[in-house]
Write an enzyme that holds these catalytic residues in place. Structure first.
Site, mmCIF file in Angstrom:
data_model
loop_
_atom_site.group_PDB
_atom_site.id
_atom_site.type_symbol
_atom_site.label_atom_id
_atom_site.label_comp_id
_atom_site.label_asym_id
_atom_site.label_seq_id
_atom_site.Cartn_x
_atom_site.Cartn_y
_atom_site.Cartn_z
ATOM 1 N N ASP A 159 -4.767 1.204 6.232
ATOM 2 C CA ASP A 159 -5.455 1.053 7.513
ATOM 3 C C ASP A 159 -6.439 2.194 7.749
ATOM 4 O OD1 ASP A 159 -3.659 -0.979 7.630
ATOM 5 O OD2 ASP A 159 -2.424 -0.114 9.219
ATOM 6 N N SER B 246 -3.813 1.894 16.268
ATOM 7 C CA SER B 246 -3.380 3.303 16.164
ATOM 8 C C SER B 246 -4.110 4.029 15.041
ATOM 9 C CB SER B 246 -1.868 3.441 16.007
ATOM 10 O OG SER B 246 -1.277 2.319 15.490
ATOM 11 N N ASP C 98 0.817 -1.227 0.000
ATOM 12 C CA ASP C 98 0.000 0.000 0.000
ATOM 13 C C ASP C 98 0.846 1.271 0.000
ATOM 14 O OD1 ASP C 98 0.812 -0.238 2.703
ATOM 15 O OD2 ASP C 98 -1.019 0.719 3.430
HETATM 16 C C1 GLA Z 1 0.782 -1.708 8.469
HETATM 17 C C2 GLA Z 1 0.724 -0.338 7.805
HETATM 18 C C3 GLA Z 1 -0.062 -0.399 6.487
HETATM 19 C C4 GLA Z 1 0.453 -1.525 5.593
HETATM 20 C C5 GLA Z 1 0.584 -2.830 6.367
HETATM 21 C C6 GLA Z 1 1.237 -3.896 5.545
HETATM 22 O O1 GLA Z 1 -0.480 -2.110 8.877
HETATM 23 O O2 GLA Z 1 0.119 0.601 8.652
HETATM 24 O O3 GLA Z 1 0.001 0.846 5.836
HETATM 25 O O4 GLA Z 1 1.665 -1.153 4.995
HETATM 26 O O5 GLA Z 1 1.325 -2.658 7.570
HETATM 27 O O6 GLA Z 1 0.447 -4.225 4.447
#
Ligand code: GLA
Length: 392
Positions: A181, A137, A48
Site C-alpha cells: 500500500d 491509513s 506482499d
Molecule cells: C492490506 C495490507 C497490505 C496487504 C493487503 C492484502 O491492505 O496493508 O500490506 O497485505 O492488505 O494484500
C-alpha cells in the site's frame, strides 16, 4: 461518514490552507499542501508480506494535508474529517485519538533514521473512505512523510518513504502489514499499474489500457479494521508454514518461492496452514497469467483470475465475509467479466472488471439485491489511475 465527492475536490487546496490559518492563526510562515492517493490492487493479494509479486495502482481519491513549520516545538494537528485537534510535544501513543498515531508513528521512524524535525502545524482532510480496503491509513502515512521531507528538506527518496510508512504501521500502530500500500501510494504513475516484487522492492510500470473494459469498486459498507481483524493471525500462520517447509528446504527464503507444483502433503501442515499455502501458490500462478493478459488486452482471462482469487481468499485464506461473498456471487450471476474482494479483507471493497457500458445497469441491480439481502447501502466508486504522493 464525512465524504467529499471527487467532483468537489478541485478547490481542496485553498480550502485546507484556509482552515490551517483559521485554526492556528497567521504567522508569516509559508503553508504548503500535499496529497496522497488511495489504491486498488489488481492481483497479488495477501502475498506482499511473503515476498510475492503484487500489481497495484494509485486511484484519484485523496488524503490532503496543509502544513507549515512552527517554532513552538509542538506537533499541532487538526483532522477536518473527525473535527479533532491534537497538540503534543512528545510521540507517546494516543489511546483516545486513533488517527494521530499514524502521524506519530512516521515521525518516530524519521527520528530513528537520524533526521531532524521541529514543530509543525498541520490540517488533514480527504475523501478516501476509511475501513474500505482502499488504504486511507497508508495514504495518511505517506503524505505525512512526504510533507515533512519537503518542508524540512530531508530529501527522503520515494522508496524509503514507503518503508517508513510500513514501519510506522508495524511498530507503532500494531498492524503487521506488508509494503504494497505504502509503495504504490508513494510511487504510483497515471494510467499504469505497478508490478512490485515485495522482497527486493524491484518494480516496473505496466500501462493499463483495456479499451472498452474498465474497473470500478463497490463498497460493501462492512467496515474493517485490520488492527482488530485476523490479519496478523494470517501472517503468523504463514510463518509457521514456512518453518515447516524449511525443515526440508533450508534454503527457501520465503513462502512465495515455493514451487507452485509442490506436493504440500509432505510438509505435515495443519489443515489451516495447508489452505493458506494453497492460496499463496495459486495467487502466484494467477499473477503471472494476469500480467501476460494485460499486455494482450485479454480482459476475459483477467476477469476469470479475479473470480478465482476471490474464491481462494474466501475459502483458502479465509479473509472474506458473507457480504463481499454475496456481492461477488451476484456480480458473477449478472455476467460481469470479473470481481473479487480487495485488500486486507473482512469487509471493505469489491473490485469489478467489466465492459464500461454495462456499469450502470449492473450497479442498479446490485443496489437492489444487495440492500435487500443485507440491509446495507452499497457505494460505487469510479476512478482514474493517477500519480503517487505529490504537491497538490
Ligand atoms: C492490506 C495490507 C497490505 C496487504 C493487503 C492484502 O491492505 O496493508 O500490506 O497485505 O492488505 O494484500
Amino acid at each position: 461518514m464525512y465524504t467529499i465527492h471527487r467532483e468537489n475536490m478541485n478547490n481542496m487546496k485553498e480550502v485546507i490552507k484556509n482552515i490551517l490559518i483559521q485554526k492556528f492563526g497567521e504567522t508569516g510562515e509559508t503553508t504548503s499542501v500535499f496529497r496522497a492517493p488511495a489504491r486498488i490492487n489488481i492481483i497479488g493479494e495477501h502475498v506482499d508480506y511473503l515476498g510475492g509479486y503484487v500489481l497495484p495502482a494509485a486511484i484519484d481519491y485523496y488524503v490532503y494535508v496543509s502544513i507549515r513549520k512552527n517554532n513552538l516545538r509542538q506537533f499541532r494537528v487538526y483532522s477536518k474529517q473527525f473535527d479533532n485537534l491534537v497538540v503534543s510535544e512528545s510521540l507517546e501513543s494516543n489511546k483516545q485519538v486513533d488517527w494521530v498515531n499514524y502521524i506519530y508513528g512516521v515521525i518516530n521512524e524519521i527520528f530513528i533514521l537520524g533526521h531532524v524535525i521541529t514543530g509543525f502545524d498541520m490540517v488533514i482532510d480527504g475523501n478516501i473512505p476509511t475501513g474500505a480496503g482502499l488504504s486511507s491509513s497508508a495514504a495518511l502515512e505517506v503524505v505525512v512523510v512526504y510533507a515533512l521531507s519537503e518542508i524540512f528538506g530531508l530529501q527522503i527518496p520515494r522508496e524509503e518513504i514507503a518503508v517508513i510508512g510500513q514501519r510506522a504501521e508495524n511498530n507503532f500502530v500494531g498492524v503487521n502489514c506488508g509494503i504494497m500500500d505504502q509503495f504504490i501510494i508513494a510511487n504510483g504513475k497515471d494510467n499504469s499499474c505497478l508490478l512490485l516484487q515485495t522482497d527486493s522492492l524491484e518494480y516496473s510500470y505496466i500501462p493499463l489500457d483495456l479499451g472498452d473494459v474498465g474497473f470500478y469498486l463497490i463498497n460493501s459498507e462492512v467496515k474493517h479494521s485490520l488492527k482488530d481483524s485476523e490479519y496478523n493471525e494470517r501472517r503468523k500462520e504463514c510463518d509457521t508454514a514456512l518453518n515447516k517447509i524449511k525443515d526440508k528446504y533450508k534454503e527457501l527464503e520465503n513462502l512465495y518461492n515455493l514451487d507452485v507444483l509442490s506436493d504440500l502433503k509432505q510438509f505435515g501442515f495443519k489443515p489451516n496452514e495447508q489452505k493458506r499455502v494453497g492460496h499463496v501458490l495459486g495467487e502466484k500462478a494467477r499473477t503471472k497469467k494476469v500480467i501476460a493478459a494485460i499486455s494482450k488486452k485479454d480482459a476475459k482471462t483477467i476477469g476469470d483470475c479475479l473470480f478465482q482469487t476471490h474464491n481462494s481468499l474466501s475459502e483458502k485464506f479465509e479473509v472474506s465475509c458473507v457480504e463481499t461473498d454475496f456481492l461477488v456471487q451476484e456480480l458473477k450471476r449478472l455476467g460481469v467479466l470479473g470481481a473479487r474482494m480487495m485488500g486486507g479483507g473482512f469487509g471493505g471493497c469489491v473490485l469489478v472488471l467489466d465492459f464500461k457500458n454495462n456499469f450502470e445497469p449492473i450497479q442498479k441491480e446490485i443496489q437492489r439485491t444487495y440492500s435487500q439481502k443485507t440491509g446495507l447501502n452499497p457505494r460505487f466508486y469510479h476512478f482514474e489511475i493517477c500519480n503517487g504522493v505529490e504537491y497538490a
